[in-house]
Design an enzyme around this catalytic site. Structure first.
Site, PDB file in Angstrom:
ATOM      1  CB  THR A 237      -0.878  -0.383   1.023  1.00  0.00           C
ATOM      2  OG1 THR A 237      -1.805  -1.241   1.457  1.00  0.00           O
ATOM      3  CG2 THR A 237      -1.868   1.002   1.399  1.00  0.00           C
TER       4      THR A 237
ATOM      5  N   PRO B 152       0.484   6.184  -0.099  1.00  0.00           N
ATOM      6  CG  PRO B 152       1.543   7.541   0.356  1.00  0.00           C
ATOM      7  CD  PRO B 152       1.807   5.894  -0.714  1.00  0.00           C
TER       8      PRO B 152
ATOM      9  CG  PHE C  87      -2.506   2.171   6.736  1.00  0.00           C
ATOM     10  CD1 PHE C  87      -2.287   3.108   7.657  1.00  0.00           C
ATOM     11  CD2 PHE C  87      -2.419   3.143   5.205  1.00  0.00           C
ATOM     12  CE1 PHE C  87      -3.201   3.976   7.312  1.00  0.00           C
ATOM     13  CE2 PHE C  87      -3.588   4.019   5.312  1.00  0.00           C
ATOM     14  CZ  PHE C  87      -3.988   5.029   6.004  1.00  0.00           C
TER      15      PHE C  87
ATOM     16  NE  ARG D 242      -7.754 -10.472  -1.477  1.00  0.00           N
ATOM     17  CZ  ARG D 242      -7.620 -10.600  -2.387  1.00  0.00           C
ATOM     18  NH1 ARG D 242      -7.772 -10.597  -3.080  1.00  0.00           N
ATOM     19  NH2 ARG D 242      -7.688  -8.716  -2.239  1.00  0.00           N
TER      20      ARG D 242
ATOM     21  CD  GLU E  82      -4.372  -9.601   4.308  1.00  0.00           C
ATOM     22  OE1 GLU E  82      -4.375 -10.931   3.553  1.00  0.00           O
ATOM     23  OE2 GLU E  82      -3.439  -9.897   4.905  1.00  0.00           O
ATOM     24  N   GLY E  83      -8.003  -6.614   1.016  1.00  0.00           N
ATOM     25  CA  GLY E  83      -9.002  -6.047  -0.131  1.00  0.00           C
ATOM     26  C   GLY E  83      -9.585  -5.933   0.443  1.00  0.00           C
TER      27      GLY E  83
HETATM   28  C1  FAD Z   1      -4.413  -1.422  10.238  1.00  0.00           C
HETATM   29  C2  FAD Z   1      -4.335  -1.786   8.929  1.00  0.00           C
HETATM   30  C3  FAD Z   1      -2.971  -2.665   8.034  1.00  0.00           C
HETATM   31  C4  FAD Z   1      -2.006  -3.346   7.520  1.00  0.00           C
HETATM   32  N1  FAD Z   1      -1.634  -3.382   7.031  1.00  0.00           N
HETATM   33  C5  FAD Z   1      -0.078  -3.808   5.888  1.00  0.00           C
HETATM   34  C6  FAD Z   1       0.600  -4.565   5.410  1.00  0.00           C
HETATM   35  O1  FAD Z   1       0.465  -5.006   6.423  1.00  0.00           O
HETATM   36  N2  FAD Z   1       0.654  -3.372   4.386  1.00  0.00           N
HETATM   37  C7  FAD Z   1       0.331  -3.627   3.315  1.00  0.00           C
HETATM   38  O2  FAD Z   1       0.551  -3.190   2.594  1.00  0.00           O
HETATM   39  N3  FAD Z   1      -1.165  -2.914   3.536  1.00  0.00           N
HETATM   40  C8  FAD Z   1      -1.561  -2.782   4.386  1.00  0.00           C
HETATM   41  N4  FAD Z   1      -2.385  -1.616   5.064  1.00  0.00           N
HETATM   42  C9  FAD Z   1      -3.282  -1.571   3.631  1.00  0.00           C
HETATM   43  C10 FAD Z   1      -4.360  -1.743   3.330  1.00  0.00           C
HETATM   44  O3  FAD Z   1      -4.457  -2.620   2.738  1.00  0.00           O
HETATM   45  C11 FAD Z   1      -5.376  -1.081   2.629  1.00  0.00           C
HETATM   46  O4  FAD Z   1      -5.401   0.164   3.603  1.00  0.00           O
HETATM   47  C12 FAD Z   1      -6.411  -1.334   2.033  1.00  0.00           C
HETATM   48  O5  FAD Z   1      -6.154  -1.664   0.698  1.00  0.00           O
HETATM   49  C13 FAD Z   1      -7.362   0.234   0.799  1.00  0.00           C
HETATM   50  O6  FAD Z   1      -6.648   0.815   0.473  1.00  0.00           O
HETATM   51  P1  FAD Z   1      -7.084   2.611   0.902  1.00  0.00           P
HETATM   52  O7  FAD Z   1      -7.147   2.209   2.433  1.00  0.00           O
HETATM   53  O8  FAD Z   1      -6.670   3.153   0.413  1.00  0.00           O
HETATM   54  O9  FAD Z   1      -8.642   3.225   0.395  1.00  0.00           O
HETATM   55  P2  FAD Z   1      -9.323   2.722  -0.820  1.00  0.00           P
HETATM   56  O10 FAD Z   1      -9.008   2.082  -1.946  1.00  0.00           O
HETATM   57  O11 FAD Z   1      -8.704   4.410  -1.535  1.00  0.00           O
HETATM   58  O12 FAD Z   1     -10.734   2.421  -1.039  1.00  0.00           O
HETATM   59  C14 FAD Z   1     -11.487   3.950  -0.577  1.00  0.00           C
HETATM   60  C15 FAD Z   1     -12.973   3.289  -0.089  1.00  0.00           C
HETATM   61  O13 FAD Z   1     -13.120   3.098  -1.739  1.00  0.00           O
HETATM   62  C16 FAD Z   1     -13.601   1.966  -2.593  1.00  0.00           C
HETATM   63  N5  FAD Z   1     -12.801   1.266  -3.874  1.00  0.00           N
HETATM   64  C17 FAD Z   1     -11.698   1.607  -4.068  1.00  0.00           C
HETATM   65  N6  FAD Z   1     -11.620   1.165  -4.991  1.00  0.00           N
HETATM   66  C18 FAD Z   1     -12.990   0.616  -5.516  1.00  0.00           C
HETATM   67  C19 FAD Z   1     -12.902   0.736  -6.348  1.00  0.00           C
HETATM   68  N7  FAD Z   1     -12.804  -0.102  -8.048  1.00  0.00           N
HETATM   69  N8  FAD Z   1     -14.837  -0.125  -6.802  1.00  0.00           N
HETATM   70  C20 FAD Z   1     -15.438  -0.011  -5.881  1.00  0.00           C
HETATM   71  N9  FAD Z   1     -15.114   0.844  -4.185  1.00  0.00           N
HETATM   72  C21 FAD Z   1     -13.897   0.928  -4.713  1.00  0.00           C
HETATM   73  C22 FAD Z   1     -13.536   0.726  -0.997  1.00  0.00           C
HETATM   74  O14 FAD Z   1     -13.910  -0.259  -0.983  1.00  0.00           O
HETATM   75  C23 FAD Z   1     -13.671   1.530  -0.048  1.00  0.00           C
HETATM   76  O15 FAD Z   1     -14.265   1.562   0.663  1.00  0.00           O
HETATM   77  C24 FAD Z   1      -3.171  -1.692   6.619  1.00  0.00           C
HETATM   78  C25 FAD Z   1      -4.137  -0.844   6.528  1.00  0.00           C
HETATM   79  C26 FAD Z   1      -4.658  -0.582   7.856  1.00  0.00           C
HETATM   80  C27 FAD Z   1      -5.640  -0.313   8.529  1.00  0.00           C
END
Ligand code: FAD
Length: 384
Positions: free
Chosen positions: A127, A129, A157, A248, A368-369
């Site tokens: 992940t 920004p 994250f 997952r 994880e999605g």
């Molecule tokens: C506590 C925690 C631990 C984590 N650990 C890791 C880690 O170890 N390694 C790592 O790489 N990442 C990690 N993550 C990151 C996590 O995998 C991401 O936050 C997650 O993939 C969602 O990305 P985003 O937060 O940028 O949200 P976005 O991708 O910006 O999504 C925002 C909203 O839009 C929706 N959305 C996005 N795209 C679409 C689409 N095409 N169609 C419909 N809806 C959509 C999403 O479902 C969501 O509701 C962690 C996050 C947290 C909070």
């Protein structure tokens, strides 16, 4: 009847984990949440139990559990504070599985025994920004400079980055090709020059498990640290997706463990009310909630264990794993909400079990999605 066969060795481990949860983890669950820190002696006991190597084959020093067995351990571990599972989760899962699935023999021999013993913790950095769900659009770039990759970019994250010794990091090696041959998976050790780990994020839940930003500034990584070697340059997106497929199921297990614990808390609460004189009629709404919770849990357990078993039979369960994650994690949020409704004030108290689960299970619908991403995967498979 144990429909899904597990080994005798697993029965011993499972009993030891149940004891560990009851005698070591439960008594400190509140303190760990308040202090946002897992004591070192608990991590040491996790090492002694072999919990850092559940999924790593015995050949590399792990316990070599089947997916089904691993899932059953996670269900037990998440009946208590979820951060305990998270402490071992990245090492058993997203942090090490890329090396196991696609690494060269030399890479497996170098990294997996250290990870399995718990001497090293593994993390996974995808992940950024500007790229969460849209993982194909990451921008952290790796450029070959002699016999090293020069990495520049930011990840965010990243779970367990503070205690990680090795981080499977997904980078762009060919911007033009993107996810179709332009993304690679690198093994990055924490003290490689040019990598800075930011302070811990302050989060809503899983407070004892930390996430951090990683900043790569001309970080030099040996060229042969591409998972699978130089012939795997450009294949890292596939590695990442395979790793997440398995992750997952783990998320399904975490959601199920928390939900089973919530049901247990609610049954005890309602029994207590009945013992103090309330009648079934007074508590009819709570009784119906309990029945709904148990019914959903029964369905979730079956789909999770069956999918884990299918994976152990060698089947590709990418489609099913998305359905499991979607169903189990959405269910956990519903159940946490119902539990709050049944127990009301007792559940709402800060650091009460229900309050903690309610905050923690919300995460399972994000990482994880997200749920939307699982729906996209499932519907795409149906329509292709
Ligand atoms: C506590 C925690 C631990 C984590 N650990 C890791 C880690 O170890 N390694 C790592 O790489 N990442 C990690 N993550 C990151 C996590 O995998 C991401 O936050 C997650 O993939 C969602 O990305 P985003 O937060 O940028 O949200 P976005 O991708 O910006 O999504 C925002 C909203 O839009 C929706 N959305 C996005 N795209 C679409 C689409 N095409 N169609 C419909 N809806 C959509 C999403 O479902 C969501 O509701 C962690 C996050 C947290 C909070």
């Amino acid at each position: 009847m144990n429909f899904y066969r597990t080994s005798n060795r697993f029965a011993e481990l499972s009993a030891a984990v149940q004891d560990f949860v009851k005698n070591d983890l439960e008594p400190i669950g509140l303190r760990v949440e308040a202090q946002a820190h897992i004591p070192e002696e608990i991590v040491a006991k996790m090492r002694r139990l072999g919990l850092f190597g559940l999924a790593i084959p015995e050949k590399y020093g792990g316990l070599g559990l089947s997916t089904l067995e691993e899932i059953l351990i996670y269900i037990e571990l998440t009946k208590t504070n979820a951060c305990f599972r998270s402490r071992i989760g990245t090492s058993n899962g997203i942090g090490s599985m890329g090396i196991l699935f696609d690494g060269t023999e030399k890479q497996r021999e170098k990294y997996l025994p250290r990870i399995a013993s718990g001497q090293w913790t593994a993390a996974f950095a995808l992940t950024e920004p500007n790229a969460g769900s849209d993982a194909a659009h990451i921008s952290t770039a790796a450029v070959l400079d002699g016999n090293a990759w020069l990495i520049n970019g930011t990840k965010q994250f990243i779970t367990n980055a503070d205690c990680a010794h090795v981080i499977t990091t997904i980078v762009v090696t060919d911007e033009q090709k993107g996810a179709r041959g332009g993304i690679s998976a690198l093994i990055i050790e924490k003290d490689m020059p040019g990598l800075t780990i930011g302070p811990a994020d302050i989060k809503m839940g899983l407070k004892g498990s930390h996430t951090h930003e990683l900043v790569f500034k001309d970080c030099r990584v040996p060229s042969d640290n591409v998972i699978g070697g130089m012939q795997m340059v450009g294949q890292g997106f596939k590695t990442a997706m395979r790793v997440l497929d398995k992750g997952r199921l783990t998320m399904g297990a975490a959601a199920l463990g928390a939900s089973e614990d919530l049901l247990d808390v609610c049954v005890k609460h309602v029994r207590g009310r009945m013992n103090s004189g309330q009648t079934a009629a007074d508590l009819q709404s709570a009784h119906f909630d309990l029945a709904d919770m148990a019914t959903q849990l029964y369905a979730a357990r079956q789909m999770l264990l069956y999918t884990a078993w299918l994976r152990d039979q060698g089947q590709n369960v990418s489609h099913e794993a998305s359905m499991v994650k979607l169903f189990c994690t959405e269910m956990a949020s519903r159940i946490a909400d119902q539990a709050m409704e049944i127990c009301e004030s007792a559940g709402y108290k800060t650091l009460a079990r229900i309050e903690r689960h309610l905050r923690d299970v919300r995460l399972y619908r994000i990482f994880e999605g997200t749920s939307e991403i699982q729906r996209i995967i499932v519907s795409r498979n149906l329509l292709k």
